[in-house]
Structure formats: C-alpha cells, structure tokens
Write a protein that holds these residues in place. Structure first.
Motif, PDB file in Angstrom:
ATOM      1  N   ILE A  56      94.216 -43.651  75.529  1.00  0.00           N
ATOM      2  CA  ILE A  56      93.042 -42.993  74.874  1.00  0.00           C
ATOM      3  C   ILE A  56      93.077 -42.805  73.459  1.00  0.00           C
ATOM      4  O   ILE A  56      93.982 -43.103  72.810  1.00  0.00           O
ATOM      5  CB  ILE A  56      92.988 -41.707  75.626  1.00  0.00           C
ATOM      6  N   GLN A  57      91.747 -42.509  73.007  1.00  0.00           N
ATOM      7  CA  GLN A  57      91.493 -42.117  71.597  1.00  0.00           C
ATOM      8  C   GLN A  57      90.394 -41.168  71.488  1.00  0.00           C
ATOM      9  O   GLN A  57      89.440 -41.159  72.059  1.00  0.00           O
ATOM     10  CB  GLN A  57      90.932 -43.660  70.910  1.00  0.00           C
ATOM     11  N   SER A  58      90.952 -40.062  71.046  1.00  0.00           N
ATOM     12  CA  SER A  58      89.946 -38.946  70.490  1.00  0.00           C
ATOM     13  C   SER A  58      89.480 -38.956  69.255  1.00  0.00           C
ATOM     14  O   SER A  58      90.403 -39.387  68.431  1.00  0.00           O
ATOM     15  CB  SER A  58      90.840 -37.760  71.092  1.00  0.00           C
ATOM     16  N   ILE A 132      89.503 -38.770  79.219  1.00  0.00           N
ATOM     17  CA  ILE A 132      88.400 -39.717  79.302  1.00  0.00           C
ATOM     18  C   ILE A 132      87.316 -39.073  80.331  1.00  0.00           C
ATOM     19  O   ILE A 132      85.995 -39.233  79.805  1.00  0.00           O
ATOM     20  CB  ILE A 132      88.953 -40.953  79.881  1.00  0.00           C
ATOM     21  N   GLY A 135      84.968 -36.779  78.865  1.00  0.00           N
ATOM     22  CA  GLY A 135      84.228 -37.285  77.551  1.00  0.00           C
ATOM     23  C   GLY A 135      84.650 -36.775  76.346  1.00  0.00           C
ATOM     24  O   GLY A 135      84.368 -37.150  75.263  1.00  0.00           O
ATOM     25  N   SER A 137      87.754 -38.194  75.111  1.00  0.00           N
ATOM     26  CA  SER A 137      88.474 -39.564  74.644  1.00  0.00           C
ATOM     27  C   SER A 137      87.745 -40.618  75.234  1.00  0.00           C
ATOM     28  O   SER A 137      87.004 -40.463  76.256  1.00  0.00           O
ATOM     29  CB  SER A 137      89.748 -39.119  75.219  1.00  0.00           C
ATOM     30  N   ASP A 138      88.090 -41.527  74.631  1.00  0.00           N
ATOM     31  CA  ASP A 138      87.550 -42.938  74.866  1.00  0.00           C
ATOM     32  C   ASP A 138      89.054 -43.865  75.383  1.00  0.00           C
ATOM     33  O   ASP A 138      89.977 -43.367  75.033  1.00  0.00           O
ATOM     34  CB  ASP A 138      86.832 -43.717  73.781  1.00  0.00           C
ATOM     35  N   PRO A 139      88.706 -44.682  76.196  1.00  0.00           N
ATOM     36  CA  PRO A 139      89.807 -45.593  76.698  1.00  0.00           C
ATOM     37  C   PRO A 139      90.100 -46.361  75.345  1.00  0.00           C
ATOM     38  O   PRO A 139      89.290 -46.862  74.631  1.00  0.00           O
ATOM     39  CB  PRO A 139      88.982 -46.473  77.691  1.00  0.00           C
ATOM     40  N   TRP A 140      91.280 -46.624  75.400  1.00  0.00           N
ATOM     41  CA  TRP A 140      92.120 -47.216  74.144  1.00  0.00           C
ATOM     42  C   TRP A 140      92.936 -48.332  74.416  1.00  0.00           C
ATOM     43  O   TRP A 140      94.010 -47.788  74.929  1.00  0.00           O
ATOM     44  CB  TRP A 140      92.263 -46.196  73.099  1.00  0.00           C
ATOM     45  N   LYS A 145      88.696 -49.883  70.313  1.00  0.00           N
ATOM     46  CA  LYS A 145      88.035 -49.134  71.436  1.00  0.00           C
ATOM     47  C   LYS A 145      87.599 -50.091  72.497  1.00  0.00           C
ATOM     48  O   LYS A 145      87.044 -51.167  72.193  1.00  0.00           O
ATOM     49  CB  LYS A 145      86.912 -48.307  70.914  1.00  0.00           C
ATOM     50  N   LYS A 146      88.044 -49.855  73.642  1.00  0.00           N
ATOM     51  CA  LYS A 146      87.381 -50.667  74.842  1.00  0.00           C
ATOM     52  C   LYS A 146      86.044 -50.417  74.998  1.00  0.00           C
ATOM     53  O   LYS A 146      85.315 -49.402  74.838  1.00  0.00           O
ATOM     54  CB  LYS A 146      88.185 -50.271  76.119  1.00  0.00           C
TER      55      LYS A 146
END
Length: 146
Positions: A56-58, A132, A135, A137-140, A145-146
């Motif tokens: 994840i990426q926040s 994720i 909302g 965080s994004d998948p990473w 970023k994915k």
C-alpha cells in the motif's frame, strides 16, 4: 526394502509460514507505517521499531489525505493494541523499517491461513487491505502506483 529418498522442501515453500510475530502498537507514524514493539517469542523483545505496511501507499502527512490516513490507521491499530504481523524479509528495508502485513484480530488471520494460496496482495482481511478498501491508501508494488 530400499530407502525412499525424502523429498527436499526448499526455503520458498516455507516462506509463507515463517517470520510471524506479535507486536504492540505504540502509535501510527503515518498512513502506512506503525511505531511498534516486537515480541519475537522466547522472551525476546525489541525496543520500538518502524513497521511499514507492504502493498500500500498512503499520502504523506503534508499532502491532502495524509493526516486522515494516519487517523484511520490509528483506529485500526490503536496504541497498546496487539497485532499479528508477517514480515516479508528477515531483515530491515532500505529506510530501516520492517515491512510486511498486519492483522488486527486472530479471526482475520485465521481466514488468511484458510486461503494461504490466494495471490491477493495485500491479503484480504489484513490491515493493509482495509487501508485500501477505506480509500486512505492505494495499492503499491514498491515502485509505481498500481
């Protein structure tokens, strides 16, 4: 009677079962990192360390959504709570953090074990996955970023 050769099981097979620890949460550092105390078992404990949620990426704290991501992670893993983690390496990553997946309840981890062959990254039910779904965080994949 001839002895049968025992099939050699390589390290890759065992990796999905090893490097699991409990940790006590001290605080959420940001939206994808916790400050924790690790318990390695056998009465071995670590002082405070950083634990980075993998996959994840926040947003950074200074960016829009960053403070909210930190608050949401703190709700999932409040201070003094004990969570189970599975690290992806037996060493620290380049920024000096442990990296892996966290579960906030034993039930969620049991569900993961029942679906251990699942390729979902991060695993469904994990704190990583909940970040994720919320909302925050994004998948990473560690690069883009994915």
């Amino acid at each position: 009677m001839a002895k049968q050769k025992q099939k050699q099981i390589d390290r890759k097979y065992w990796e999905k079962y090893v490097y699991r620890y409990t940790m006590t949460v001290i605080e959420a550092y940001d939206g994808d990192t916790l400050v924790v105390n690790f318990d390695y078992g056998f009465k071995l404990k670590e002082g405070s360390a950083l634990f980075r949620l993998t996959g994840i990426q926040s947003p950074e704290l200074k960016d829009k959504g960053g403070p909210e991501a930190k608050v949401f992670l703190a709700k999932l893993c409040p201070p003094k709570s004990v969570v189970l983690v599975q690290t992806h390496f037996d060493r620290l990553e380049k920024y000096g953090r442990f990296i892996g997946v966290a579960w906030s309840t034993p039930r969620e981890f049991d569900l993961h074990l029942n679906n251990i062959e699942s390729k979902a990254v991060p695993p469904v039910g994990s704190v990583n996955h909940k970040m994720i779904l919320s909302g925050h965080s994004d998948p990473w994949d560690g690069r883009n970023k994915k």
